[in-house]
Design a protein around this motif. Structure first.
Motif, PDB file in Angstrom:
ATOM      1  N   VAL A   1       1.967  15.100   6.655  1.00 27.01           N
ATOM      2  CA  VAL A   1       2.947  13.958   6.611  1.00 27.01           C
ATOM      3  C   VAL A   1       2.935  13.203   8.021  1.00 27.01           C
ATOM      4  CG1 VAL A   1       5.468  13.882   6.758  1.00 27.01           C
ATOM      5  CG2 VAL A   1       4.410  15.278   5.183  1.00 27.01           C
ATOM      6  N   ASP A   2       2.794  13.791   9.133  1.00 29.54           N
ATOM      7  CA  ASP A   2       2.593  12.964  10.472  1.00 29.54           C
ATOM      8  C   ASP A   2       1.748  11.749  10.201  1.00 29.54           C
ATOM      9  OD1 ASP A   2       4.514  14.544  11.410  1.00 29.54           O
ATOM     10  OD2 ASP A   2       3.006  15.475  12.723  1.00 29.54           O
ATOM     11  N   THR A   3       0.632  11.850   9.716  1.00 26.10           N
ATOM     12  CA  THR A   3      -0.413  10.904   9.290  1.00 26.10           C
ATOM     13  C   THR A   3       0.243   9.740   8.626  1.00 26.10           C
ATOM     14  OG1 THR A   3      -2.079  12.429   9.895  1.00 26.10           O
ATOM     15  CG2 THR A   3      -2.678  10.322   8.873  1.00 26.10           C
ATOM     16  N   ALA A   4       0.900  10.409   7.477  1.00 25.37           N
ATOM     17  CA  ALA A   4       1.628   9.470   6.282  1.00 25.37           C
ATOM     18  C   ALA A   4       2.598   8.330   7.313  1.00 25.37           C
ATOM     19  CB  ALA A   4       2.105  10.310   5.104  1.00 25.37           C
ATOM     20  N   ILE A   5       3.373   9.155   7.968  1.00 23.14           N
ATOM     21  CA  ILE A   5       4.298   8.282   8.802  1.00 23.14           C
ATOM     22  C   ILE A   5       3.696   7.238   9.873  1.00 23.14           C
ATOM     23  CG2 ILE A   5       6.092   8.513  10.566  1.00 23.14           C
ATOM     24  CD1 ILE A   5       6.696  11.110   9.508  1.00 23.14           C
ATOM     25  N   GLU A   6       2.634   7.777  10.159  1.00 23.24           N
ATOM     26  CA  GLU A   6       1.833   6.758  11.140  1.00 23.24           C
ATOM     27  C   GLU A   6       1.291   5.496  10.258  1.00 23.24           C
ATOM     28  OE1 GLU A   6      -0.221   4.709  13.986  1.00 23.24           O
ATOM     29  OE2 GLU A   6       1.324   6.271  14.184  1.00 23.24           O
ATOM     30  N   SER A   7       0.957   5.846   9.018  1.00 24.86           N
ATOM     31  CA  SER A   7       0.495   4.644   7.916  1.00 24.86           C
ATOM     32  C   SER A   7       1.639   3.770   7.737  1.00 24.86           C
ATOM     33  CB  SER A   7      -0.133   5.436   6.645  1.00 24.86           C
ATOM     34  OG  SER A   7       1.134   5.765   5.885  1.00 24.86           O
ATOM     35  N   ILE A   8       2.869   4.240   7.758  1.00 20.12           N
ATOM     36  CA  ILE A   8       4.040   3.214   7.811  1.00 20.12           C
ATOM     37  C   ILE A   8       4.247   2.460   8.850  1.00 20.12           C
ATOM     38  CG2 ILE A   8       6.613   3.154   7.214  1.00 20.12           C
ATOM     39  CD1 ILE A   8       5.059   4.350   4.888  1.00 20.12           C
ATOM     40  N   ARG A   9       3.835   2.845  10.033  1.00 16.68           N
ATOM     41  CA  ARG A   9       4.013   2.204  10.937  1.00 16.68           C
ATOM     42  C   ARG A   9       2.898   1.100  10.973  1.00 16.68           C
ATOM     43  NH1 ARG A   9       4.304   7.309  14.034  1.00 16.68           N
ATOM     44  NH2 ARG A   9       6.433   7.858  14.654  1.00 16.68           N
ATOM     45  N   ARG A  10       1.762   1.397  10.251  1.00 14.96           N
ATOM     46  CA  ARG A  10       0.780   0.477  10.136  1.00 14.96           C
ATOM     47  C   ARG A  10       0.808  -0.497   9.283  1.00 14.96           C
ATOM     48  NH1 ARG A  10      -4.878   3.461  12.444  1.00 14.96           N
ATOM     49  NH2 ARG A  10      -3.833   4.685  13.879  1.00 14.96           N
ATOM     50  N   GLY A  11       1.901  -0.315   8.371  1.00 17.87           N
ATOM     51  CA  GLY A  11       2.452  -1.274   7.391  1.00 17.87           C
ATOM     52  C   GLY A  11       2.196  -0.854   5.877  1.00 17.87           C
ATOM     53  N   ALA A  12       1.915   0.405   5.759  1.00 14.06           N
ATOM     54  CA  ALA A  12       1.960   0.997   4.351  1.00 14.06           C
ATOM     55  C   ALA A  12       3.743   0.860   3.888  1.00 14.06           C
ATOM     56  CB  ALA A  12       1.719   2.226   4.182  1.00 14.06           C
ATOM     57  N   TYR A  13       3.858   0.610   2.533  1.00 14.76           N
ATOM     58  CA  TYR A  13       5.051   0.622   2.101  1.00 14.76           C
ATOM     59  C   TYR A  13       5.719   1.734   2.010  1.00 14.76           C
ATOM     60  CZ  TYR A  13       8.957  -0.119  -1.314  1.00 14.76           C
ATOM     61  OH  TYR A  13      10.244  -0.066  -1.796  1.00 14.76           O
ATOM     62  N   HIS A  14       4.964   3.049   1.565  1.00 12.17           N
ATOM     63  CA  HIS A  14       5.827   4.142   1.388  1.00 12.17           C
ATOM     64  C   HIS A  14       4.503   5.230   1.194  1.00 12.17           C
ATOM     65  CE1 HIS A  14       8.871   7.129   0.197  1.00 12.17           C
ATOM     66  NE2 HIS A  14       9.698   6.148   0.379  1.00 12.17           N
ATOM     67  N   TYR A  15       5.129   6.459   1.261  1.00 13.98           N
ATOM     68  CA  TYR A  15       4.149   7.692   0.855  1.00 13.98           C
ATOM     69  C   TYR A  15       4.868   8.709   0.013  1.00 13.98           C
ATOM     70  CZ  TYR A  15       6.789  10.803   4.345  1.00 13.98           C
ATOM     71  OH  TYR A  15       7.592  11.238   4.864  1.00 13.98           O
ATOM     72  N   VAL A  16       4.060   9.315  -0.692  1.00 15.33           N
ATOM     73  CA  VAL A  16       4.251  10.542  -1.603  1.00 15.33           C
ATOM     74  C   VAL A  16       3.362  11.810  -1.210  1.00 15.33           C
ATOM     75  CG1 VAL A  16       5.122   8.792  -3.504  1.00 15.33           C
ATOM     76  CG2 VAL A  16       2.742   9.447  -3.348  1.00 15.33           C
ATOM     77  N   THR A  17       4.215  12.783  -1.173  1.00 17.31           N
ATOM     78  CA  THR A  17       3.238  13.931  -0.694  1.00 17.31           C
ATOM     79  C   THR A  17       2.978  14.902  -2.220  1.00 17.31           C
ATOM     80  OG1 THR A  17       5.473  15.014  -0.871  1.00 17.31           O
ATOM     81  CG2 THR A  17       4.737  14.448   1.275  1.00 17.31           C
ATOM     82  N   LYS A  18       1.734  15.283  -2.293  1.00 18.68           N
ATOM     83  CA  LYS A  18       1.253  15.904  -3.229  1.00 18.68           C
ATOM     84  C   LYS A  18       1.982  17.374  -3.404  1.00 18.68           C
ATOM     85  CE  LYS A  18      -3.167  13.770  -3.281  1.00 18.68           C
ATOM     86  NZ  LYS A  18      -4.585  13.836  -3.078  1.00 18.68           N
ATOM     87  N   PRO A  19       2.246  17.917  -4.493  1.00 16.70           N
ATOM     88  CA  PRO A  19       2.141  17.259  -6.080  1.00 16.70           C
ATOM     89  C   PRO A  19       3.290  16.437  -6.246  1.00 16.70           C
ATOM     90  CG  PRO A  19       2.949  19.480  -6.110  1.00 16.70           C
ATOM     91  CD  PRO A  19       2.437  19.343  -4.657  1.00 16.70           C
TER      92      PRO A  19
ATOM     93  N   VAL B   1       0.838  -1.127   0.027  1.00 17.65           N
ATOM     94  CA  VAL B   1       0.040   0.073   0.036  1.00 17.65           C
ATOM     95  C   VAL B   1       0.914   1.218   0.041  1.00 17.65           C
ATOM     96  CG1 VAL B   1      -1.789   1.299   1.101  1.00 17.65           C
ATOM     97  CG2 VAL B   1      -1.904  -1.116   1.268  1.00 17.65           C
ATOM     98  N   ILE B   2       0.610   2.268  -1.073  1.00 18.22           N
ATOM     99  CA  ILE B   2       1.311   3.560  -0.948  1.00 18.22           C
ATOM    100  C   ILE B   2       0.309   4.504  -0.507  1.00 18.22           C
ATOM    101  CG2 ILE B   2       2.594   4.963  -2.478  1.00 18.22           C
ATOM    102  CD1 ILE B   2       3.745   2.535  -3.854  1.00 18.22           C
ATOM    103  N   VAL B   3       0.712   5.414   0.248  1.00 19.18           N
ATOM    104  CA  VAL B   3      -0.212   6.422   0.519  1.00 19.18           C
ATOM    105  C   VAL B   3      -0.111   7.870  -0.083  1.00 19.18           C
ATOM    106  CG1 VAL B   3      -0.784   8.131   2.628  1.00 19.18           C
ATOM    107  CG2 VAL B   3      -0.756   5.339   2.905  1.00 19.18           C
ATOM    108  N   MET B   4      -1.094   8.812  -0.435  1.00 16.16           N
ATOM    109  CA  MET B   4      -0.962   9.959  -1.212  1.00 16.16           C
ATOM    110  C   MET B   4      -1.178  10.940  -0.116  1.00 16.16           C
ATOM    111  SD  MET B   4      -2.492   9.258  -4.998  1.00 16.16           S
ATOM    112  CE  MET B   4      -3.953   8.869  -4.402  1.00 16.16           C
ATOM    113  N   THR B   5      -0.646  11.984   0.226  1.00 17.79           N
ATOM    114  CA  THR B   5      -1.033  12.937   1.231  1.00 17.79           C
ATOM    115  C   THR B   5      -0.483  14.470   0.738  1.00 17.79           C
ATOM    116  OG1 THR B   5      -0.943  13.392   3.675  1.00 17.79           O
ATOM    117  CG2 THR B   5       1.131  12.567   2.644  1.00 17.79           C
ATOM    118  N   ALA B   6      -1.232  15.298   1.303  1.00 14.56           N
ATOM    119  CA  ALA B   6      -0.592  16.564   1.313  1.00 14.56           C
ATOM    120  C   ALA B   6       0.831  16.950   2.185  1.00 14.56           C
ATOM    121  CB  ALA B   6      -1.674  17.641   1.629  1.00 14.56           C
ATOM    122  N   PHE B   7       1.336  17.836   1.985  1.00 14.64           N
ATOM    123  CA  PHE B   7       2.705  18.007   2.962  1.00 14.64           C
ATOM    124  C   PHE B   7       2.000  18.159   4.451  1.00 14.64           C
ATOM    125  CE2 PHE B   7       5.782  20.679   4.927  1.00 14.64           C
ATOM    126  CZ  PHE B   7       7.092  19.758   4.627  1.00 14.64           C
TER     127      PHE B   7
END
Length: 470
Positions: free
Chosen positions: A103-121, A94-100
């Motif tokens: 980012v804290d929530t995106a990091i939490e997604s990594i802790r829960r098992g996401a592979y990576h996150y990308v910030t928009k744009p 799972v890869i998460v897309m998020t606004a800058f």
């Protein structure tokens, strides 16, 4: 329902095979279409969903290889969708897309098992790169799991309900995942090579190579090159450079079968490699670092070989970190019925025209009474032979090789004395020599087994076998 962003056929043509399936979840249609169109251009079968309901239906209806989701979507959030995806398909990244700002929530997604996150744009090329990396890592993990499962099947399929074999299996399972050297001890035909492979596949090195070399099958002058490699022109006939088996096994396991047959000069070089973790190809002035787990096997009594000056004591200490004694078949006779049934089924599958279907009680009694100097390998060959030659559906005593049914097959010492000495009255020294020779031959030339059967050590056996002087 999710909207299709590209035809599957187009994506498959671009990748040369089935295109990886990607589900993109974003509540902004323009963003969702832009990402799916871009991923289709990179060879993915990409589709999108605009709401949590659409995404949930899509995940339930179809297995996606990768989920790309925004953290904020109507009806839920990206973390809940992450949990849903991982519950349905734990191996799918799972890869998460998020606004800058999130980012804290995106990091939490990594802790829960996401592979990576990308910030928009972000650029679709960047996202495509992360997806491919995620798929590659997922494939490697899948391969490692498959290999571990294969070992469990391999070890479970090594037939042995006897207490002696259960002890061997337990020890192998406990030590396999370490990098410590293992020394397999046992007579010829007991299955040491199968156990060596099982040790490798159970270990953390299971995805790396398992390389085997029989130290007794390669001439001494070639074994060094075989193990350590050589450079071009290192010796006559070296027209091309060779990496060597240590380099081929790098990261994995090197199985040194019949290690007791290795010459003393080569033992010294092997010891050096084990101490420094580097090999130098024949003819080269440069070392190469190697990371190899050593599993060795021998049917010799190595401590006796050390005493006789045939094996280096310091190398034995290096190899004998974990010793596994593989019992001979005569010590695990309760395994013979299952082994015979297994070999019979295998032989029937190889020879479908064979008529043999079962073994008679007399045949099984003969198998149980025999000493099996060739161990499991000899039993396998006997079953293969009677499968090919038995004219009916049930094997009888007459179908067995004569050595299994003769009085000598039961290793009767009185019968052995009659065969060896006849009516002669001989000096005790000559009786010892003839009896030791007979026992050694009966046990297939296995000196360690002969010593054990006669209740003597290797020095005494050598003394008994020696021709009387004068």
């Amino acid at each position: 329902m999710p909207r299709e962003a590209a035809q599957e056929g187009q994506a498959a043509r671009e990748t040369g095979g089935p295109a990886p399936r990607v589900l993109v979840v974003d509540d902004q249609r323009a963003m969702a279409e832009m990402v799916t169109d871009g991923l289709a251009d990179h060879g993915f079968d990409a589709r999108f969903a605009l709401t949590a309901e659409e995404a949930t239906l899509a995940i339930d209806e179809r297995n996606y290889d990768v989920l790309v989701t925004d953290l904020r979507i109507p009806g839920t959030d990206g973390l809940e969708l992450l949990a849903l995806s991982r519950a349905k398909s734990p191996a799918s990244p799972v890869i998460v897309m998020t606004a800058f700002s999130a980012v804290d929530t995106a990091i939490e997604s990594i802790r829960r098992g996401a592979y990576h996150y990308v910030t928009k744009p972000f650029r679709v090329e960047e996202l495509a790169l992360f997806i491919r990396r995620a798929l590659e890592e997922s494939a490697l993990r899948h391969e490692a799991r498959a290999l571990r499962k294969a070992l469990r099947s391999t070890l479970d399929n090594v037939i042995g309900d006897s207490a002696a074999m259960r002890e061997v299996f337990d020890l192998i399972r406990r030590v396999a995942d370490s990098s410590a050297p293992v020394l397999l001890l046992g007579e010829t035909g007991t299955g040491k090579s199968l156990l060596a492979r099982a040790i490798h596949v159970e270990s953390a090195r299971s995805a790396a190579p398992f390389v085997t070399v029989n130290c007794s099958a390669i001439p001494e002058n070639l074994l060094e090159s075989e193990l350590f490699g050589h450079v071009r022109g290192a010796f006559t006939g070296a027209t091309d450079a060779r990496l060597g088996l240590f380099a081929e096994a790098n990261g994995g396991t090197l199985f040194l079968d019949e290690i007791g047959e290795m010459s003393l000069p080569l033992q010294a070089k092997l010891l050096h490699v084990l101490e420094v973790g580097r090999v130098r190809p024949v003819g080269s002035d440069k070392d190469r670092k190697v990371d190899v787990r050593i599993v060795a096997a021998t049917n010799r009594h190595l401590r006796s070989s050390v005493a006789a000056g045939l094996f280096r004591e310091d190398l034995l200490y290096r190899l004998d970190v974990i010793a596994v004694d593989v019992p001979p078949l005569r010590r695990r006779k309760e395994d013979i019925p299952r082994l015979a049934a297994h070999f019979l089924a295998a032989a029937q599958s190889r020879h479908p025209k064979a008529t043999l279907r079962r073994l008679s009680r007399d045949v099984m009694d003969a198998l149980l009474a025999y000493a099996w100097p060739g161990n499991v390998r000899e039993l396998e060959h006997v079953i293969e032979r009677i499968t090919l030659l038995c004219p009916g559906e049930q094997a009888a005593l007459a179908d067995l090789p004569k050595n299994l049914t003769s009085p000598a097959g039961a290793a009767n010492p009185a019968r052995a004395a009659d065969m060896a000495f006849g009516d002669e009255v001989l000096p005790i020294r000559e009786i010892q020599r003839r009896y030791a020779s007979w026992a050694l031959q009966k046990l297939g030339g296995a000196k360690m087994a002969t010593c054990e059967a006669l209740g003597i050590d290797s020095k005494t056996l050598a003394k008994w076998l020696k021709e009387p002087e004068g």
